[in-house]
Scaffold this motif. Structure first.
Motif: not given
Length: 459
Positions: A108-127
């Motif tokens: 659980r902790r690994t999955i959620l941590g990976c999901a947050v990392v992916f989401s944040v840095f993908t959003i940053f790609c737009a900028f």
């Protein structure tokens, strides 16, 4: 779960204590045969996270032409291929280490941590202000994304019975082509209206919808053997006993030595070849079809055909893998993909192109689904996350190499067909490697009476 201590053991322990021996690992590998509502919810959340893996596979291909022509970053086909490889390089790192983390820290902790990392840095790609920053952000997002699939598959494997593990693992991976189909459909609408940046802002949904669902529904689990060992040591300590707690070795040191070394290397090589074909097509197909004379809308429709074929492949291979075994079915699927891609070289009519891309999707993605199912079924529970991370992590070498090689082939003036032949060759190599896996499994599969027998399904 209470076990009666063996008669030969002289120690007396507190009620409920049991040493985590081979029999316990066998039981840990056999969850209840019926799904609870909580298990269904957890599997669905994991599936949604896999959908984002598929979205990310196609999203760069949908914006690649825009990045080359509209950003002013000075990108060529070769440098665009390099940037395309950055996310896959991150996925390789993420998959290898997250699989081990999932076995040590909990799924659980690994999955959620990976999901947050992916989401944040993908959003940053737009900028991203330039190509260097964009590539770095794709690398960081890839680390998070790469950890999702092995961790999610390891968790799901613990929530279903051994009988259905192969089927559910294969169906779980249907999220990849569904995510890719969403990327192609969304790209047709969003890119002309809002620009390429809008494609990366879609990751906001993962952050504000899927992650909260994961917090609510994903169970916290530790590697079964490690958790049992800790409980056993604690109980033995309370009883003042000095009994040895038998623990199974875990981690890469166990995975990469006898009896797992040979099969682990074959699984890794087969995954490299399969992901070379699958990710190469996912990255370059829209651009290849534009180079072949189609407009962006038509090119994205071809990408949609590839991903719809992969969705169908997930269902077909789940059924066939259960009936015939994931390895024999994987050999056939890889051969179908290789044949379909070779047909594209002949320049067939448009209807045939669509059909061949559907078959290529069935074959390439179906093969990868079946490899994941075979890995999840073959290894014992305490090595499952590590084994999935190893196969998918090393397999990302193919995903990293494919965009690079595709770009270099085009830059060398070898044309669109050179890419299709390269991807067809990789699929053919995957079929050969899986045949080698099948032969090795037949020669090493333990009998049901063997102490090391883990109750895995036939692979």
């Amino acid at each position: 779960m209470n076990h009666t201590p063996p008669a030969a053991a002289p120690q007396r322990f507190s009620p409920g204590y049991h040493a985590p021996l081979a029999a316990d690992r066998l039981n840990a590998d056999r969850p209840a045969s019926r799904f609870s509502k909580g298990s269904v919810a957890a599997v669905l959340v994991c599936w949604l996270l896999v959908v984002f893996d598929g979205y990310d596979l196609i999203v760069y291909g949908t914006v690649q032409s825009s990045l080359i022509s509209e950003t002013g970053w000075g990108l060529s086909k070769a440098t665009a291929g390099t940037i395309g490889s950055m996310a896959f390089l991150g996925m390789m790192v993420g998959a290898i280490f997250a699989g081990r983390m999932a076995d040590s820290w909990g799924r659980r902790r690994t999955i959620l941590g990976c999901a947050v990392v992916f989401s944040v840095f993908t959003i940053f790609c737009a900028f991203a202000p330039n190509a260097l920053a964009f590539g770095a952000l794709r690398l960081l997002a890839g680390i998070g994304l790469g950890g999702l699939v092995p961790s999610a598959n390891a968790l799901v494997a613990e929530l279903v019975s051994t009988k259905w593990r192969s089927t559910v693992a294969t169906l779980m991976m249907s999220g990849v082509p569904i995510g890719g189909s969403i990327a192609a459909l969304v790209g047709i609408q969003l890119i002309p209206a809002f620009g390429w940046q809008s494609m990366f802002l879609v990751a906001v949904l993962a952050l504000v919808v899927v992650v909260p669902l994961g917090l609510k529904y994903l169970p916290e689990t530790l590697a079964p053997v490690s958790a049992a060992a800790k409980a056993g040591k604690k109980a033995a300590g309370r009883a003042g006993a000095t009994a040895d707690v038998v623990t199974a070795p875990s981690g890469f040191s166990s995975l990469l030595r006898a009896p797992h070394l040979g099969i682990s290397m074959l699984f890794a090589l087969a995954t490299i070849a399969t992901l070379f074909a699958w990710y190469g097509l996912g990255t370059w197909l829209p651009n290849l079809m534009q180079l072949a004379g189609y407009n962006l809308g038509s090119a994205l429709t071809f990408a949609l055909a590839l991903n719809l074929g992969a969705v169908a492949g997930s269902v077909l291979t789940a059924w066939a893998g259960t009936r015939f075994g994931p390895i024999p079915t994987g050999i056939a699927a890889a051969a179908v993909a290789a044949g379909a891609l070779v047909v594209l070289v002949a320049g067939p009519p448009v209807a045939v192109v669509y059909l061949m891309l559907v078959l290529a999707g069935v074959g390439t993605h179906g093969t990868q689904c079946l490899i994941i199912a075979a890995v999840a079924s073959h290894y014992p529970a305490h090595l499952r996350g590590t084994a999935l991370g190893w196969a998918l992590g090393t397999g990302r070498i193919g995903a990293v190499a494919a965009p690079q090689i595709g770009g270099l082939l085009l830059a060398a003036g070898l044309g669109v067909n050179s890419n299709f032949l390269a991807f067809a060759g990789a699929a053919g190599i995957a079929a050969v490697l899986l045949a080698a896996v099948g032969l090795r499994l037949k020669s090493t599969r333990p009998s049901p009476q063997s102490p090391s027998f883990s109750g895995a399904t036939n692979v």
